[in-house]
Design an enzyme around this catalytic site. Structure first.
Site, short mmCIF file in Angstrom:
data_model
loop_
_atom_site.label_atom_id
_atom_site.label_comp_id
_atom_site.label_asym_id
_atom_site.label_seq_id
_atom_site.Cartn_x
_atom_site.Cartn_y
_atom_site.Cartn_z
N ASP A 19 108.87 140.14 125.99
CA ASP A 19 109.23 139.42 127.22
C ASP A 19 108.10 139.47 128.25
O ASP A 19 107.31 140.42 128.26
CB ASP A 19 110.51 140.04 127.80
CG ASP A 19 111.19 139.12 128.80
OD1 ASP A 19 110.87 137.92 128.84
OD2 ASP A 19 112.05 139.62 129.56
N ASN B 13 117.64 130.64 124.58
CA ASN B 13 116.38 130.01 124.98
C ASN B 13 116.37 128.50 124.73
O ASN B 13 115.53 127.79 125.28
CB ASN B 13 115.18 130.67 124.28
CG ASN B 13 114.87 132.08 124.75
OD1 ASN B 13 114.38 132.91 123.99
ND2 ASN B 13 115.16 132.40 126.01
C1 IPE Z 1 114.76 137.66 125.57
O1 IPE Z 1 113.97 137.24 126.64
C2 IPE Z 1 114.55 136.76 124.39
C3 IPE Z 1 113.24 136.84 123.75
C4 IPE Z 1 112.29 137.69 124.06
C5 IPE Z 1 113.03 135.90 122.69
P1 IPE Z 1 114.57 136.28 127.78
O2 IPE Z 1 113.49 136.08 128.77
O3 IPE Z 1 115.17 135.08 127.17
O4 IPE Z 1 115.76 137.19 128.38
P2 IPE Z 1 116.44 137.21 129.80
O5 IPE Z 1 116.81 135.79 130.15
O6 IPE Z 1 115.45 137.76 130.77
O7 IPE Z 1 117.61 138.12 129.66
C1 IPE Z 2 109.22 135.83 126.37
O1 IPE Z 2 108.62 135.49 127.56
C2 IPE Z 2 109.13 134.71 125.34
C3 IPE Z 2 110.41 134.01 125.11
C4 IPE Z 2 111.57 134.37 125.56
C5 IPE Z 2 110.35 132.81 124.29
P1 IPE Z 2 109.36 134.63 128.65
O2 IPE Z 2 109.10 133.20 128.39
O3 IPE Z 2 110.80 135.00 128.75
O4 IPE Z 2 108.59 135.07 129.98
P2 IPE Z 2 109.24 135.47 131.38
O5 IPE Z 2 110.31 136.46 131.11
O6 IPE Z 2 109.78 134.20 131.97
O7 IPE Z 2 108.11 136.03 132.17
MG MG Z 3 111.83 136.39 129.78
#
Ligand code: IPE
Ligand code: IPE
Ligand code: MG
Length: 224
Positions: free
Chosen positions: A14, A62
């Site tokens: 993340d 997502n």
């Molecule tokens: C969790 O990250 C899912 C992945 C890393 C694929 P998210 O960014 O989607 O999670 P939340 O929304 O912060 O809980």
């Molecule tokens: C994790 O990074 C990757 C996926 C969930 C696909 P994020 O895209 O959630 O990045 P942040 O949390 O918005 O910084």
């Molecule tokens: Mg995220």
């Protein structure tokens, strides 16, 4: 030094979007840079003799992100699958994708199947990439298939059937939540949360998380 090496490490990758934003870049640049961190984790894991690495790459939730980000991520998956082929083969790594495959494009599904088949003889390490996955979905689909089968052992119907439960779960970016990742499988997993954003999570940060794990006292409900 590290006296306990986990057999199975799971990671919620993340913080890509925030990493890009901090640099005034579009979120997709964070995802691209994150691929380098995946490579670093694979390399270090093979070197240490870790047998399974599970990466949460894209959750069921997502799909609700803007179309432009979803399609950029899907293109990045296809590109990375093609780019990593030789490295995976050379290192004896079996590549698998777990999740709701019915939601993926035919092109992505074909790329996944082709790499899975090409690397299936790899015995040094197995990488499990979770795409279009959610822990609740996994339990629900397992329950449906088990009842259709008249089976009794739910674990055999989870997408992770046959894979030992994770010993260690790492989440980057400072969030301290599971976000619907493996819910059943992490019943006794050690959790390590780090503030480091995923694109900055490289060998050094990974070794620090493994070090933290090695200091944990796992009791599994028993008295030691
Ligand atoms: C969790 O990250 C899912 C992945 C890393 C694929 P998210 O960014 O989607 O999670 P939340 O929304 O912060 O809980
Ligand atoms: C994790 O990074 C990757 C996926 C969930 C696909 P994020 O895209 O959630 O990045 P942040 O949390 O918005 O910084
Ligand atoms: Mg995220």
């Amino acid at each position: 030094m590290m006296n306990k090496i986990p057999r199975h490490v799971a990671i919620i990758m993340d913080g890509n979007g925030r990493w890009a934003r901090q640099r005034g870049l579009d979120r997709v640049f964070g995802h691209r840079e994150g691929v380098e961190s995946v490579r670093a984790v694979f390399e270090t894991s093979v070197e240490l003799g870790i047998q399974y690495v599970s990466l949460f790459a894209f959750s069921e939730e997502n799909w609700a992100r803007p179309d432009s980000e979803v399609s950029a991520l899907m293109s990045l998956f296809i590109k990375s699958i093609n780019a990593e082929r030789e490295t995976l083969l050379k290192n004896g790594i079996h590549f698998r994708v777990l999740g709701n495959r019915a939601r993926l494009s035919p092109e992505l599904n074909e790329a996944i199947d082709s790499l899975d088949a090409a690397t299936s003889a790899g015995t040094r390490m197995t990488v499990l990439i979770f795409v279009s996955y959610s822990g609740k979905w996994d339990i629900a689909q397992a329950a449906r298939r088990m009842s259709a089968d008249g089976g009794e052992d739910l674990e055999k119907y989870l997408v992770t059937a046959g894979v030992p439960d994770p010993d260690l779960l790492i989440r980057t970016s400072g969030e301290q939540r599971i976000s619907n990742f493996m819910l059943w499988q992490i019943a006794y997993t050690e959790l390590v949360f780090t503030d480091v954003l995923w694109p900055d999570f490289r060998r050094e940060q990974y070794l620090a998380a493994l070090e933290e794990y090695s200091l944990r006292d796992r009791r599994f409900g028993k008295v030691k």
